[in-house]
Write an enzyme that holds these catalytic residues in place. Structure first.
Site, short mmCIF file in Angstrom:
data_model
loop_
_atom_site.label_atom_id
_atom_site.label_comp_id
_atom_site.label_asym_id
_atom_site.label_seq_id
_atom_site.Cartn_x
_atom_site.Cartn_y
_atom_site.Cartn_z
N ASP A 16 0.91 -1.23 0.01
CA ASP A 16 -0.01 0.11 -0.06
C ASP A 16 0.78 1.24 -0.07
OD1 ASP A 16 -2.54 1.29 0.02
OD2 ASP A 16 -2.76 0.97 1.98
N HIS A 33 2.47 3.22 -9.26
CA HIS A 33 2.32 1.88 -9.24
C HIS A 33 3.54 1.30 -10.27
CE1 HIS A 33 -1.59 2.48 -7.62
NE2 HIS A 33 -2.09 3.04 -8.84
N LEU A 127 10.26 -20.97 -3.78
CA LEU A 127 9.22 -19.96 -3.25
C LEU A 127 7.92 -20.17 -4.07
CD1 LEU A 127 8.74 -17.25 -1.54
CD2 LEU A 127 9.56 -16.00 -3.62
C1 IPE Z 1 -5.47 -2.65 -0.28
O1 IPE Z 1 -5.19 -1.39 -0.29
C2 IPE Z 1 -5.54 -3.43 -1.56
C3 IPE Z 1 -4.17 -3.61 -2.09
C4 IPE Z 1 -2.82 -3.30 -1.61
C5 IPE Z 1 -4.01 -4.34 -3.48
P1 IPE Z 1 -6.40 -0.28 -0.74
O2 IPE Z 1 -5.58 1.05 -0.56
O3 IPE Z 1 -7.01 -0.48 -1.72
O4 IPE Z 1 -7.18 -0.60 0.64
P2 IPE Z 1 -8.09 0.53 1.50
O5 IPE Z 1 -8.99 1.14 0.65
O6 IPE Z 1 -7.10 1.83 1.94
O7 IPE Z 1 -8.67 -0.10 2.59
C1 IPE Z 2 -1.44 0.34 -3.57
O1 IPE Z 2 -1.28 1.69 -3.44
C2 IPE Z 2 -2.04 -0.42 -4.78
C3 IPE Z 2 -3.37 -0.77 -4.97
C4 IPE Z 2 -3.98 -0.65 -4.11
C5 IPE Z 2 -3.58 -1.21 -6.41
P1 IPE Z 2 -2.54 2.70 -3.48
O2 IPE Z 2 -3.15 3.11 -4.84
O3 IPE Z 2 -3.78 2.19 -2.40
O4 IPE Z 2 -1.78 3.90 -2.54
P2 IPE Z 2 -2.54 4.87 -1.71
O5 IPE Z 2 -2.99 4.20 -0.70
O6 IPE Z 2 -3.44 5.66 -2.34
O7 IPE Z 2 -1.34 5.64 -1.39
MG MG Z 3 -4.20 2.27 -0.63
#
Ligand code: IPE
Ligand code: IPE
Ligand code: MG
Length: 248
Positions: A16, A33, A127
């Site tokens: 995240d 990303h 792995l």
């Molecule tokens: C959880 O992250 C999903 C992934 C890391 C793929 P999100 O950023 O989507 O989760 P919330 O919305 O903060 O809970």
């Molecule tokens: C995690 O990073 C990637 C996915 C959930 C696909 P985020 O895109 O959720 O990044 P933040 O949480 O908005 O910073």
């Molecule tokens: Mg996120």
């Protein structure tokens, strides 16, 4: 009881913070990303030497379809190119790749890339790398429960197999030992809900694109210092047999 360093670990990573990483630099979220894909490679390279035998990476949740179409399409494109690009690398390193989650909402090209990666790396034993895509822990539990016959007896390990099967993970996969979430958020967001009954949880501030092998090493070292009691009592506190053995 201290964690045995010899037992292969199942680690789950909630990757995240990509969007915040990019926004902090005045870049579009999708740049984060892209950089996140490099962090995936670093984590996969570091994992086997840390005693990790199963690594489940949360790449796209079933709820992530709520994001803007442009962002979803970049994420799907990155996944496809990761699978195509890393397939041979994984095969050489003994990494077996698998995708957990729904496949019927993914593009045919992405499904082909998944199947090709699973086929090419199927012999890997160092792995087991599971990418969670269009994944929902609640849906996996519901699907496993729905597949049970009304009179069928199923113990916890049997049900774990069903949950894995429900999300296309047919290799024997243990309960998760450690879940790490980057970016400071402290929630599971529908990740490995059945499998994490006794998982240790670790929330670290690092944003996913900055995550590297040293972060993973620190997390695993901290995990190995934790005591897992599974509802019992501490082996060094309140257990007379152990205290006697230590005293003797
Ligand atoms: C959880 O992250 C999903 C992934 C890391 C793929 P999100 O950023 O989507 O989760 P919330 O919305 O903060 O809970
Ligand atoms: C995690 O990073 C990637 C996915 C959930 C696909 P985020 O895109 O959720 O990044 P933040 O949480 O908005 O910073
Ligand atoms: Mg996120």
């Amino acid at each position: 009881m201290a964690n045995s360093p010899n037992k292969g670990l199942h680690v789950g990573l909630i990757m995240d913070g990509n969007g915040r990483w990019a926004q902090a630099r005045g870049l579009p979220r999708t740049e984060g990303h892209g950089r996140g894909a490099d962090a995936v490679r670093r984590a996969v390279e570091a994992a086997p030497e840390l005693g990790i035998t199963t690594l489940t990476l949360y790449a796209f949740s079933a709820d992530n379809w709520r994001r803007p179409a442009g962002e979803v399409s970049v994420l799907m494109g990155l996944l496809e190119s990761f699978l195509v690009r890393e397939r041979e690398n994984c095969r050489r390193r003994g990494v077996r790749l698998g995708l957990i989650g729904r496949r019927d909402r993914l593009s045919p090209a992405l499904v082909r890339a998944i199947e090709a990666a699973e086929h090419a790396t199927g012999e890997g034993t160092r792995l087991y790398l599971r990418l969670a895509v269009d994944y929902s822990g609640r849906s996996a539990i519901l699907a496993a429960a729905a597949a049970l016959r009304p009179d069928e007896h199923c113990d916890e390990s049997g049900f774990l197999r069903r949950v894995n099967h429900a999300c296309h993970s047919d290799l024997e996969t243990p309960q998760v030992d450690l879940i790490i979430r980057t970016s400071g958020e402290q929630r599971l967001s529908d990740f490995l809900l059945f499998e994490s009954a006794y998982a240790e949880l670790m929330f670290i501030e690092t944003l996913w694109p900055d995550f590297d092998g040293a972060d993973l090493r620190r997390a695993v070292e901290a995990f190995r210092r934790r005591e897992r009691r599974y509802g019992g009592v501490s082996s060094s506190n309140g257990n007379p047999a152990v205290e006697l053995a230590i005293a003797g």
